[in-house]
Design a protein around this motif. Structure first.
Motif, PDB file in Angstrom:
ATOM      1  N   PHE A   1      -2.236  -8.212   3.026  1.00  0.00           N
ATOM      2  CA  PHE A   1      -1.961  -8.411   4.449  1.00  0.00           C
ATOM      3  C   PHE A   1      -2.269  -7.166   5.270  1.00  0.00           C
ATOM      4  O   PHE A   1      -2.175  -7.193   6.496  1.00  0.00           O
ATOM      5  N   LEU A   2      -2.660  -6.055   4.605  1.00  0.00           N
ATOM      6  CA  LEU A   2      -3.078  -4.854   5.321  1.00  0.00           C
ATOM      7  C   LEU A   2      -4.587  -4.677   5.152  1.00  0.00           C
ATOM      8  O   LEU A   2      -5.126  -4.918   4.067  1.00  0.00           O
ATOM      9  N   PRO A   3      -5.291  -4.242   6.199  1.00  0.00           N
ATOM     10  CA  PRO A   3      -6.739  -4.048   6.076  1.00  0.00           C
ATOM     11  C   PRO A   3      -7.071  -2.854   5.188  1.00  0.00           C
ATOM     12  O   PRO A   3      -6.347  -1.848   5.180  1.00  0.00           O
ATOM     13  N   ARG A   4      -8.164  -2.952   4.468  1.00  0.00           N
ATOM     14  CA  ARG A   4      -8.578  -1.844   3.609  1.00  0.00           C
ATOM     15  C   ARG A   4      -9.062  -0.646   4.416  1.00  0.00           C
ATOM     16  O   ARG A   4      -9.172   0.455   3.884  1.00  0.00           O
ATOM     17  N   THR A   5      -9.350  -0.860   5.681  1.00  0.00           N
ATOM     18  CA  THR A   5      -9.798   0.228   6.547  1.00  0.00           C
ATOM     19  C   THR A   5      -8.624   0.926   7.240  1.00  0.00           C
ATOM     20  O   THR A   5      -8.831   1.716   8.150  1.00  0.00           O
ATOM     21  N   LEU A   6      -7.399   0.651   6.801  1.00  0.00           N
ATOM     22  CA  LEU A   6      -6.218   1.250   7.429  1.00  0.00           C
ATOM     23  C   LEU A   6      -6.328   2.771   7.420  1.00  0.00           C
ATOM     24  O   LEU A   6      -6.703   3.379   6.423  1.00  0.00           O
ATOM     25  N   HIS A   7      -5.985   3.390   8.559  1.00  0.00           N
ATOM     26  CA  HIS A   7      -6.087   4.847   8.711  1.00  0.00           C
ATOM     27  C   HIS A   7      -5.284   5.555   7.616  1.00  0.00           C
ATOM     28  O   HIS A   7      -4.190   5.112   7.242  1.00  0.00           O
ATOM     29  N   PRO A   8      -5.802   6.670   7.073  1.00  0.00           N
ATOM     30  CA  PRO A   8      -5.079   7.383   6.005  1.00  0.00           C
ATOM     31  C   PRO A   8      -3.645   7.757   6.383  1.00  0.00           C
ATOM     32  O   PRO A   8      -2.736   7.665   5.557  1.00  0.00           O
ATOM     33  N   GLY A   9      -3.439   8.178   7.637  1.00  0.00           N
ATOM     34  CA  GLY A   9      -2.083   8.521   8.062  1.00  0.00           C
ATOM     35  C   GLY A   9      -1.155   7.323   8.031  1.00  0.00           C
ATOM     36  O   GLY A   9       0.021   7.440   7.659  1.00  0.00           O
ATOM     37  N   LEU A  10      -1.681   6.163   8.406  1.00  0.00           N
ATOM     38  CA  LEU A  10      -0.865   4.951   8.374  1.00  0.00           C
ATOM     39  C   LEU A  10      -0.591   4.501   6.945  1.00  0.00           C
ATOM     40  O   LEU A  10       0.461   3.937   6.653  1.00  0.00           O
ATOM     41  N   GLN A  11      -1.535   4.758   6.037  1.00  0.00           N
ATOM     42  CA  GLN A  11      -1.292   4.431   4.629  1.00  0.00           C
ATOM     43  C   GLN A  11      -0.143   5.273   4.074  1.00  0.00           C
ATOM     44  O   GLN A  11       0.717   4.776   3.335  1.00  0.00           O
ATOM     45  N   ILE A  12      -0.117   6.568   4.429  1.00  0.00           N
ATOM     46  CA  ILE A  12       0.978   7.429   3.973  1.00  0.00           C
ATOM     47  C   ILE A  12       2.295   6.968   4.592  1.00  0.00           C
ATOM     48  O   ILE A  12       3.336   6.939   3.912  1.00  0.00           O
ATOM     49  N   LEU A  13       2.269   6.609   5.862  1.00  0.00           N
ATOM     50  CA  LEU A  13       3.486   6.106   6.514  1.00  0.00           C
ATOM     51  C   LEU A  13       3.965   4.820   5.853  1.00  0.00           C
ATOM     52  O   LEU A  13       5.175   4.638   5.621  1.00  0.00           O
ATOM     53  N   MET A  14       3.035   3.921   5.528  1.00  0.00           N
ATOM     54  CA  MET A  14       3.408   2.686   4.850  1.00  0.00           C
ATOM     55  C   MET A  14       3.986   2.978   3.462  1.00  0.00           C
ATOM     56  O   MET A  14       4.910   2.295   3.011  1.00  0.00           O
ATOM     57  N   LEU A  15       3.455   3.999   2.805  1.00  0.00           N
ATOM     58  CA  LEU A  15       4.009   4.380   1.498  1.00  0.00           C
ATOM     59  C   LEU A  15       5.478   4.760   1.638  1.00  0.00           C
ATOM     60  O   LEU A  15       6.315   4.349   0.833  1.00  0.00           O
ATOM     61  N   VAL A  16       5.798   5.552   2.664  1.00  0.00           N
ATOM     62  CA  VAL A  16       7.194   5.968   2.881  1.00  0.00           C
ATOM     63  C   VAL A  16       8.088   4.742   3.084  1.00  0.00           C
ATOM     64  O   VAL A  16       9.181   4.648   2.513  1.00  0.00           O
TER      65      VAL A  16
ATOM     66  N   PHE B   1       8.886   5.528  -6.226  1.00  0.00           N
ATOM     67  CA  PHE B   1       7.563   6.160  -6.193  1.00  0.00           C
ATOM     68  C   PHE B   1       6.470   5.243  -6.752  1.00  0.00           C
ATOM     69  O   PHE B   1       5.459   4.999  -6.079  1.00  0.00           O
ATOM     70  N   ALA B   2       6.671   4.750  -7.977  1.00  0.00           N
ATOM     71  CA  ALA B   2       5.666   3.844  -8.537  1.00  0.00           C
ATOM     72  C   ALA B   2       5.674   2.515  -7.805  1.00  0.00           C
ATOM     73  O   ALA B   2       4.614   1.976  -7.465  1.00  0.00           O
ATOM     74  N   GLY B   3       6.879   1.988  -7.540  1.00  0.00           N
ATOM     75  CA  GLY B   3       6.972   0.703  -6.843  1.00  0.00           C
ATOM     76  C   GLY B   3       6.346   0.747  -5.469  1.00  0.00           C
ATOM     77  O   GLY B   3       5.569  -0.143  -5.098  1.00  0.00           O
ATOM     78  N   GLY B   4       6.669   1.795  -4.698  1.00  0.00           N
ATOM     79  CA  GLY B   4       6.089   1.919  -3.361  1.00  0.00           C
ATOM     80  C   GLY B   4       4.580   2.040  -3.389  1.00  0.00           C
ATOM     81  O   GLY B   4       3.868   1.432  -2.583  1.00  0.00           O
ATOM     82  N   SER B   5       4.058   2.815  -4.348  1.00  0.00           N
ATOM     83  CA  SER B   5       2.603   3.019  -4.446  1.00  0.00           C
ATOM     84  C   SER B   5       1.887   1.732  -4.840  1.00  0.00           C
ATOM     85  O   SER B   5       0.844   1.375  -4.266  1.00  0.00           O
ATOM     86  N   LEU B   6       2.433   1.019  -5.830  1.00  0.00           N
ATOM     87  CA  LEU B   6       1.803  -0.221  -6.284  1.00  0.00           C
ATOM     88  C   LEU B   6       1.901  -1.312  -5.218  1.00  0.00           C
ATOM     89  O   LEU B   6       0.971  -2.119  -5.055  1.00  0.00           O
ATOM     90  N   LEU B   7       3.010  -1.341  -4.480  1.00  0.00           N
ATOM     91  CA  LEU B   7       3.142  -2.306  -3.392  1.00  0.00           C
ATOM     92  C   LEU B   7       2.106  -2.043  -2.300  1.00  0.00           C
ATOM     93  O   LEU B   7       1.539  -2.979  -1.734  1.00  0.00           O
ATOM     94  N   LEU B   8       1.857  -0.768  -2.009  1.00  0.00           N
ATOM     95  CA  LEU B   8       0.850  -0.429  -0.998  1.00  0.00           C
ATOM     96  C   LEU B   8      -0.533  -0.901  -1.439  1.00  0.00           C
ATOM     97  O   LEU B   8      -1.266  -1.517  -0.653  1.00  0.00           O
ATOM     98  N   ALA B   9      -0.889  -0.600  -2.688  1.00  0.00           N
ATOM     99  CA  ALA B   9      -2.197  -1.031  -3.196  1.00  0.00           C
ATOM    100  C   ALA B   9      -2.320  -2.544  -3.131  1.00  0.00           C
ATOM    101  O   ALA B   9      -3.361  -3.081  -2.710  1.00  0.00           O
ATOM    102  N   SER B  10      -1.266  -3.253  -3.527  1.00  0.00           N
ATOM    103  CA  SER B  10      -1.289  -4.711  -3.489  1.00  0.00           C
ATOM    104  C   SER B  10      -1.381  -5.230  -2.061  1.00  0.00           C
ATOM    105  O   SER B  10      -2.107  -6.197  -1.784  1.00  0.00           O
ATOM    106  N   ALA B  11      -0.651  -4.589  -1.126  1.00  0.00           N
ATOM    107  CA  ALA B  11      -0.658  -5.022   0.272  1.00  0.00           C
ATOM    108  C   ALA B  11      -2.038  -4.876   0.903  1.00  0.00           C
ATOM    109  O   ALA B  11      -2.376  -5.597   1.844  1.00  0.00           O
ATOM    110  N   MET B  12      -2.849  -3.951   0.359  1.00  0.00           N
ATOM    111  CA  MET B  12      -4.202  -3.762   0.875  1.00  0.00           C
ATOM    112  C   MET B  12      -5.235  -4.554   0.079  1.00  0.00           C
ATOM    113  O   MET B  12      -6.442  -4.427   0.342  1.00  0.00           O
TER     114      MET B  12
ATOM    115  N   GLU C   1      -8.285  -0.096  -9.216  1.00  0.00           N
ATOM    116  CA  GLU C   1      -9.271  -0.008  -8.143  1.00  0.00           C
ATOM    117  C   GLU C   1      -8.817   0.967  -7.061  1.00  0.00           C
ATOM    118  O   GLU C   1      -9.614   1.730  -6.516  1.00  0.00           O
ATOM    119  N   TYR C   2      -7.525   0.961  -6.744  1.00  0.00           N
ATOM    120  CA  TYR C   2      -7.023   1.816  -5.665  1.00  0.00           C
ATOM    121  C   TYR C   2      -6.882   3.272  -6.123  1.00  0.00           C
ATOM    122  O   TYR C   2      -7.247   4.192  -5.389  1.00  0.00           O
TER     123      TYR C   2
END
Length: 323
Positions: free
Chosen positions: A4-19, A77-88, A94-95
């Protein structure tokens, strides 16, 4: 796989989404912790909070705190990171991997590097432990020292391995889980996006600073920052998260092994693994030189262009030839 998140999401927004996703993962982790404590130990919520606040006072303190640390670190940490990759819409490989593992010996080589660099790191640990803040930061220094002492007391409690089973549990919680969870978050997401946002070197150095700062141990900031740099460049050069995971695991597992062997009396000369004193310069200088050589060796091999793929072709006379 679509996210549900675009793969072109800005790097800063990806870090914010990770948090944000790390907070979600932490909430899930706490639910698991309290559920296990209730069903497995028969403790109520207030009792669990009391045990986690003062684990030394409870006969179940060690096992509950170890369980809580492992679950919370992995879920956040792992859950948040894997959820971000899946959301994109990415698979985890691959991520987090820019390319496949170049060679299996890379994993062994980075583990050897981490062991070789430890005497050199001891000099940085000793210098940082004796650091003094300016007078106007006196109150902060007092608070930081007290926090450091509490953290060291908790570490000594968790690494009190009076049985082999405890040691093996410690290896899983203190070595395996951080190697996977922290590398996914700090190198796989944060550093990766800082590199995209700024530049490779800026991304590695900023990522290492965040990695060290988030541990909230100011008198261990510099050695942890240096470790973050080593892990960051290994990931940058290799393009594969397994490399930094192997190095991170070797760092924690080797220190746990030294603690365990010391507790069993196998270091008869009075070696203290909890000491912040530097090892002799006769070990520090060779350690620094060998580490620099190993880093250069790994850099050359990990950044070398892949050899061209040879293809078999069938010529007009029916003979197979390489192209």
């Amino acid at each position: 796989m679509k996210g549900f998140l675009p793969r072109t999401l800005h790097p800063g927004l990806q870090i914010l989404m990770l948090v944000v996703l790390m907070v979600v993962g932490a909430c899930l982790g706490y639910a698991i912790i309290f559920g296990v404590a209730l069903q497995g130990y028969g403790l109520s919520l207030p009792e669990v909070q009391q045990v986690m606040t003062a684990p030394m006072t409870s006969p179940q303190g060690w096992s509950i705190l170890m369980m809580a640390q492992g679950v919370l670190l992995f879920s956040a940490f792992a859950g948040g990171s894997l959820l971000l990759a899946s959301a994109m819409g990415y698979g985890w490989a691959e991520y987090f991997n820019a390319r496949r593992l170049g060679a299996a010996w890379w994993l062994l080589a980075v583990a050897v590097l981490i062991v070789v660099i430890l005497p050199f790191m001891s000099s940085i640990v000793a210098w940082n432990a004796d650091a003094r803040f300016p007078a106007f930061l006196h109150d902060f220094e007092v608070w930081a020292r007290a926090s450091e002492d509490r953290a060291q007391g908790l570490t000594k409690f968790l690494t009190r391995f009076n049985t082999t089973t405890r040691f093996l549990v410690g290896v899983v919680v203190v070595a395996v889980v951080p190697a996977v969870a922290e590398e996914l978050a700090f190198r796989g997401v944060i550093q990766k996006n800082l590199v995209r946002w700024f530049s490779p070197h800026v991304g590695v150095w900023l990522g290492a600073a965040i990695f060290s700062a988030i541990h909230m141990q100011f008198f261990g900031f510099v050695p942890r920052f240096v470790l973050g740099l080593v892990l960051g460049y290994l990931y940058l050069w290799s393009g594969n998260i397994l490399v930094s995971m192997a190095a991170h695991f070797a760092q924690n597992a080797f220190q746990l092994l030294i603690v365990y062997l010391t507790q069993r009396g196998l270091f008869g000369w009075g070696f203290d693994p909890d000491s912040t004193e530097a090892l002799p310069w006769t070990l520090v200088v060779p350690s620094a030189l060998l580490s620099a050589g190993l880093l250069y060796f790994l850099y050359r091999h990990m950044t070398a262009p892949a050899p061209p793929t040879q293809m078999l072709t069938l010529s007009h006379d029916g003979v197979k030839r390489t192209a």
